[in-house]
Write an enzyme that holds these catalytic residues in place. Structure first.
Site, PDB file in Angstrom:
ATOM      1  N   THR A   2       0.827  -1.083  -0.213  1.00 44.95           N
ATOM      2  CA  THR A   2       0.047  -0.095  -0.041  1.00 44.95           C
ATOM      3  C   THR A   2       0.670   1.147   0.063  1.00 44.95           C
ATOM      4  O   THR A   2       0.336   2.338   0.303  1.00 44.95           O
ATOM      5  CB  THR A   2      -1.009   0.238   1.207  1.00 44.95           C
ATOM      6  OG1 THR A   2      -0.108  -0.122   2.355  1.00 44.95           O
ATOM      7  CG2 THR A   2      -1.888  -1.130   1.002  1.00 44.95           C
ATOM      8  N   ASP A  31       0.098  -5.508   3.001  1.00 44.28           N
ATOM      9  CA  ASP A  31       1.127  -4.796   3.714  1.00 44.28           C
ATOM     10  C   ASP A  31       1.214  -3.342   3.594  1.00 44.28           C
ATOM     11  O   ASP A  31       0.871  -2.834   2.773  1.00 44.28           O
ATOM     12  CB  ASP A  31       2.528  -5.459   2.818  1.00 44.28           C
ATOM     13  CG  ASP A  31       4.084  -4.646   3.566  1.00 44.28           C
ATOM     14  OD1 ASP A  31       4.608  -5.355   4.027  1.00 44.28           O
ATOM     15  OD2 ASP A  31       3.933  -3.342   3.113  1.00 44.28           O
ATOM     16  N   TYR A  36       3.231   5.101   5.306  1.00 43.46           N
ATOM     17  CA  TYR A  36       2.557   5.413   4.289  1.00 43.46           C
ATOM     18  C   TYR A  36       1.584   6.370   4.534  1.00 43.46           C
ATOM     19  O   TYR A  36       0.317   6.032   5.182  1.00 43.46           O
ATOM     20  CB  TYR A  36       1.960   3.842   3.824  1.00 43.46           C
ATOM     21  CG  TYR A  36       3.025   2.905   3.582  1.00 43.46           C
ATOM     22  CD1 TYR A  36       4.362   3.396   3.451  1.00 43.46           C
ATOM     23  CD2 TYR A  36       2.594   1.761   3.319  1.00 43.46           C
ATOM     24  CE1 TYR A  36       5.419   2.243   3.067  1.00 43.46           C
ATOM     25  CE2 TYR A  36       3.602   0.681   3.251  1.00 43.46           C
ATOM     26  CZ  TYR A  36       5.001   1.079   2.974  1.00 43.46           C
ATOM     27  OH  TYR A  36       5.936   0.007   2.551  1.00 43.46           O
ATOM     28  N   GLN A 147      12.124  -7.939   4.978  1.00 47.06           N
ATOM     29  CA  GLN A 147      11.367  -7.508   3.868  1.00 47.06           C
ATOM     30  C   GLN A 147      12.697  -6.697   3.210  1.00 47.06           C
ATOM     31  O   GLN A 147      12.886  -5.315   3.383  1.00 47.06           O
ATOM     32  CB  GLN A 147      10.215  -6.642   4.182  1.00 47.06           C
ATOM     33  CG  GLN A 147       9.586  -6.201   3.096  1.00 47.06           C
ATOM     34  CD  GLN A 147       8.412  -5.394   3.246  1.00 47.06           C
ATOM     35  OE1 GLN A 147       8.294  -4.278   3.780  1.00 47.06           O
ATOM     36  NE2 GLN A 147       6.716  -6.145   2.859  1.00 47.06           N
TER      37      GLN A 147
END
Length: 211
Positions: A2, A31, A36, A147
């Site tokens: 996202t 995710d 964000y 990640q």
């Protein structure tokens, strides 16, 4: 993923629709991160997944400047509120910051014991940082996932990080696996990018994922 969601109010409806369509088509991992849209992406995910939480594996990430012992716990609580859920399936440290890594790991263990997160991991770590995190983590709350950025154009993790993951039993959950669209066929040689894409709107964004 996202990333870039929640940055423009005018796109909120389209972003909600995209997430809901993804769920309808079988997407089961979402995710996101408190970074964000400064939390707005988490709010959008919470709205899009209302009534469907049991269908998804939900991942979020803590800002490095919030990753102290107390700060990470407070940040997780805020994320849970925005996501409208009582737990995260996976909680990651977004990248290495200035707070002692031992404090972050301790916060992860506290959150897991409280049922706020199921698993803990890290993102954007180099090899020695990942090895240190693995050594600091307890058997009860191990670092289960890294990640990293990884695709056919960016393969740095093959130099040492993959070996650390193999040795420590850490999974890989890559970001930008299609290189921001470069590997999808969206862009072709000798033709300028066009349309509602990152490059179509601003060609200068072509290398933003590789800085």
């Amino acid at each position: 993923g996202t990333w870039r969601m929640g940055e423009r109010k005018s796109e909120r409806a389209a972003e909600l629709n995209a997430l809901r369509l993804g769920l309808d088509l079988g997407v089961r991992l979402i995710d996101t991160a408190e970074m964000y849209g400064e939390g707005t992406a988490e709010e959008i995910v919470g709205e899009a997944t209302a009534g469907r939480r049991e269908q998804i594996y939900l991942v979020s990430k803590v800002y490095p400047h919030n990753a102290s012992r107390k700060g990470a716990i407070a940040a997780c609580e805020r994320s849970l509120k925005r996501l409208k859920t009582d737990h995260l399936d996976l909680y990651l440290l977004h990248w290495r910051g200035s707070h002692p890594l031992a404090e972050t790991v301790e916060a992860f263990e506290t959150l897991q014991k409280a049922g706020k997160i199921r698993y803990a991991g890290v993102s954007n770590f180099v090899g020695w940082q990942l090895q240190k995190a693995a050594l600091l983590a307890s058997d009860a709350t191990p670092i289960v996932t890294l990640q990293p950025q990884y695709n056919l154009l960016v393969r740095d993790i093959e130099l040492e990080i993959v070996d650390v993951c193999r040795n420590e039993g850490i999974g890989l959950l890559p970001w930008s696996p299609l290189a921001g669209g470069w590997l999808t066929g969206k862009y072709t040689r000798d033709e300028p990018p066009a349309g509602a894409t990152r490059l179509g709107e601003n060609p200068d964004r072509g290398m933003e994922a590789y800085g």
